[in-house]
Design an enzyme around this catalytic site. Structure first.
Site, PDB file in Angstrom:
ATOM      1  N   SER A 192       0.793  -1.231   0.000  1.00  0.00           N
ATOM      2  CA  SER A 192       0.000   0.000   0.000  1.00  0.00           C
ATOM      3  C   SER A 192       0.822   1.276   0.000  1.00  0.00           C
ATOM      4  O   SER A 192       0.311   2.334  -0.353  1.00  0.00           O
ATOM      5  CB  SER A 192      -0.935   0.006   1.201  1.00  0.00           C
ATOM      6  OG  SER A 192      -0.197  -0.023   2.409  1.00  0.00           O
TER       7      SER A 192
ATOM      8  N   HIS B 267      -5.478  -3.257  -2.554  1.00  0.00           N
ATOM      9  CA  HIS B 267      -5.105  -2.369  -3.658  1.00  0.00           C
ATOM     10  C   HIS B 267      -5.008  -3.091  -5.005  1.00  0.00           C
ATOM     11  O   HIS B 267      -4.647  -2.479  -5.998  1.00  0.00           O
ATOM     12  CB  HIS B 267      -3.771  -1.676  -3.354  1.00  0.00           C
ATOM     13  CG  HIS B 267      -3.865  -0.808  -2.153  1.00  0.00           C
ATOM     14  ND1 HIS B 267      -4.305   0.494  -2.201  1.00  0.00           N
ATOM     15  CD2 HIS B 267      -3.624  -1.078  -0.841  1.00  0.00           C
ATOM     16  CE1 HIS B 267      -4.312   0.999  -0.976  1.00  0.00           C
ATOM     17  NE2 HIS B 267      -3.907   0.073  -0.137  1.00  0.00           N
TER      18      HIS B 267
ATOM     19  N   LYS C  60     -11.414   0.982  -2.214  1.00  0.00           N
ATOM     20  CA  LYS C  60     -10.416   1.456  -3.181  1.00  0.00           C
ATOM     21  C   LYS C  60     -11.038   1.443  -4.591  1.00  0.00           C
ATOM     22  O   LYS C  60     -11.727   2.380  -4.931  1.00  0.00           O
ATOM     23  CB  LYS C  60      -9.149   0.588  -3.121  1.00  0.00           C
ATOM     24  CG  LYS C  60      -8.732   0.153  -1.708  1.00  0.00           C
ATOM     25  CD  LYS C  60      -8.110   1.245  -0.896  1.00  0.00           C
ATOM     26  CE  LYS C  60      -7.551   0.700   0.409  1.00  0.00           C
ATOM     27  NZ  LYS C  60      -7.776   1.532   1.567  1.00  0.00           N
TER      28      LYS C  60
HETATM   29  C1  LIG Z   1      -3.316  -3.187   2.503  1.00  0.00           C
HETATM   30  C2  LIG Z   1      -4.506  -2.622   3.197  1.00  0.00           C
HETATM   31  N1  LIG Z   1      -5.302  -3.450   3.877  1.00  0.00           N
HETATM   32  C3  LIG Z   1      -6.396  -2.992   4.513  1.00  0.00           C
HETATM   33  C4  LIG Z   1      -6.728  -1.665   4.495  1.00  0.00           C
HETATM   34  C5  LIG Z   1      -7.927  -1.187   5.228  1.00  0.00           C
HETATM   35  O1  LIG Z   1      -8.964  -0.986   4.331  1.00  0.00           O
HETATM   36  P1  LIG Z   1     -10.136   0.038   4.611  1.00  0.00           P
HETATM   37  O2  LIG Z   1      -9.594   1.417   4.411  1.00  0.00           O
HETATM   38  O3  LIG Z   1     -11.142  -0.338   3.590  1.00  0.00           O
HETATM   39  O4  LIG Z   1     -10.584  -0.185   6.014  1.00  0.00           O
HETATM   40  C6  LIG Z   1      -5.930  -0.767   3.790  1.00  0.00           C
HETATM   41  C7  LIG Z   1      -6.282   0.658   3.758  1.00  0.00           C
HETATM   42  O5  LIG Z   1      -5.682   1.519   3.210  1.00  0.00           O
HETATM   43  C8  LIG Z   1      -4.780  -1.255   3.123  1.00  0.00           C
HETATM   44  O6  LIG Z   1      -3.962  -0.428   2.459  1.00  0.00           O
END
Ligand SMILES: Cc1ncc(COP(=O)(O)O)c(C=O)c1O
Length: 420
Positions: free
Chosen positions: A213, A241, A272
């Site tokens: 991310s 992502h 996303k």
């Molecule tokens: C790799 C990863 N997993 C989980 C999440 C959490 O997702 P959410 O923002 O939908 O709660 C993110 C959020 O940016 C992320 O980058």
């Protein structure tokens, strides 16, 4: 003449960061809060004011913001939202969400196991399972809730969880919550995983991300899976992502590598590429049944608003019918990566729509972000604790909805400000 920071001069970005404020001394748990507040007041004026500023428009390719310093910026080129396929403000999504809002009202008014499960949730789960070509799916009210619920739902004290050192906070928090032992391996380094997993007995889980991310590189899935399997570990991939954008049909990095059936647990989010909010997990029916009972972040929390589920479902249907959105995203990624690299901008090992514009020093990154704004670009800085110390960057996201003119302007403006 060069200026030097005096010994007693307060410099919020070099003298202190968030890591200084985890632990306080004394008996009052609020002591550290007051110390933090004093630091924050200065750090805020010194550059951190750039965070937490409200948008006064939707997160499109341009965005308007009201700054914490009382200034309105209109129609900045937005390079910071996760709206990878431009679906957050899509008319089909809005229409579906409005219809569902009229039918069901605002909230689900209950957790999923008692009174918060609606037909639209089940429809969304079935559609995600079909899209991912998995037996079953269940949803959570965020991607964060999905990761903590899944990991702590199946791992227990005495087990071992192996995590890439660049894992998202939600994966780390899930491991902490599970009370299993957590072992970190070097980023994307299967040999390091092998060194650490060899000889570890008991129940083991290896968790990776499809696209990382903060760096935008792909997981080294083939080699990591080989090591995990060799040592009898179960595997989980977070495709926050990468789902809906990577792979020929958008089924994620697992599809890209042809390893869809080799990973046990497939997690992702609706926040996303689908432009909504919510998390999901896809796997065998039996594991979904278990998680619906043991993933506490799902069990003990109100279900996603039905209107959000309807909007996300419409978004999924739309991107399934329009693969050209994905193709456009990858064209945009190729264009911007080429132009930034030609201009000498360091975007690390990114191969995706997530591009770190590396600055390294916390002290410089806030000023650069501010100058970008003055030149019409909204591109947010990321520092510790979201990335390691000394690895500050601007975290850039490309969308299928960006035009070539916007991307060209971004490449030229970013490189000229960095050169200064
Ligand atoms: C790799 C990863 N997993 C989980 C999440 C959490 O997702 P959410 O923002 O939908 O709660 C993110 C959020 O940016 C992320 O980058």
């Amino acid at each position: 003449m060069q200026t030097h920071v005096q010994v007693n001069e307060f410099h919020p970005f070099t003298n202190y960061d968030f890591s200084n404020f985890y632990f306080g001394s004394g008996d009052d748990p609020f002591d550290i809060i007051h110390t933090y507040n004093r630091w924050w007041e200065k750090a805020y004026k010194g550059g951190y004011h750039i965070y937490r500023e409200p948008f006064t428009s939707g997160p499109g390719t341009t965005v308007s913001i009201r700054t914490n310093m009382g200034k309105d910026h209109h129609d900045l080129l937005n390079l910071s939202s996760y709206n990878y396929l431009g679906m957050a403000g899509s008319p089909v999504v809005k229409e579906a969400a409005i219809k569902a809002l009229e039918k069901y009202g605002l909230g689900a008014s209950g957790g999923p196991n008692l009174s918060g499960m609606f037909d639209i949730h089940r429809e969304l789960e079935a559609a995600i399972a079909a899209f991912k070509q998995k037996e079953a799916c269940t949803t959570f009210n965020s991607g964060y809730a999905a990761n903590i619920g899944i990991i702590s739902g199946i791992m227990r004290s005495g087990d071992t969880i192996f995590l890439d050192q660049f894992s998202h906070a939600s994966i780390i928090d899930g491991a902490i919550l599970s009370k299993a032992k957590t072992v970190f391996f070097r980023h994307n380094n299967a040999a390091d995983l092998e060194r650490k997993i060899a000889g570890v007995g008991g129940r083991k889980l290896v968790v990776v991300e499809g696209v990382y991310s903060m760096d935008g590189d792909y997981c080294n899935l083939p080699e990591i899976l080989e090591v995990a399997k060799k040592h009898g570990a179960r595997t989980m991939i977070d495709e926050a992502h990468s789902a809906f954008v990577c792979g020929e049909n958008g089924r994620g990095v697992v599809e890209h590598f042809g390893l869809e059936d080799e990973v046990d647990i497939h997690m992702g989010t609706f926040s996303k590429a689908l432009g909504g909010i919510g998390g999901y997990v896809c796997c065998d029916e039996g594991l979904i049944q278990y998680l619906e009972a043991f993933a506490r972040s799902r069990f003990f929390s109100c279900t996603l608003p039905p209107a959000v589920s309807a909007g996300v479902l419409a978004s999924l249907r739309h991107i399934e019918a329009h693969p050209e959105l994905r193709w456009q995203l990858w064209k945009n990624v190729a264009y911007l990566q080429k132009r930034l690299r030609e201009e000498g901008v360091d975007i690390g090992n990114s191969v995706s729509q997530v591009m770190p514009v590396m600055v390294y020093e916390d002290a410089s990154v806030f000023g650069i972000a501010q100058e970008l704004r003055e030149n019409g670009i909204f591109l947010q800085p990321v520092t510790y604790p979201a990335v390691s110390k000394g690895k500050a960057r601007l975290r850039l996201s490309v969308s299928a909805a960006h035009t070539t003119e916007q991307l060209e302007y971004a490449a030229q403006t970013i490189s000229s400000i960095l050169k200064k």
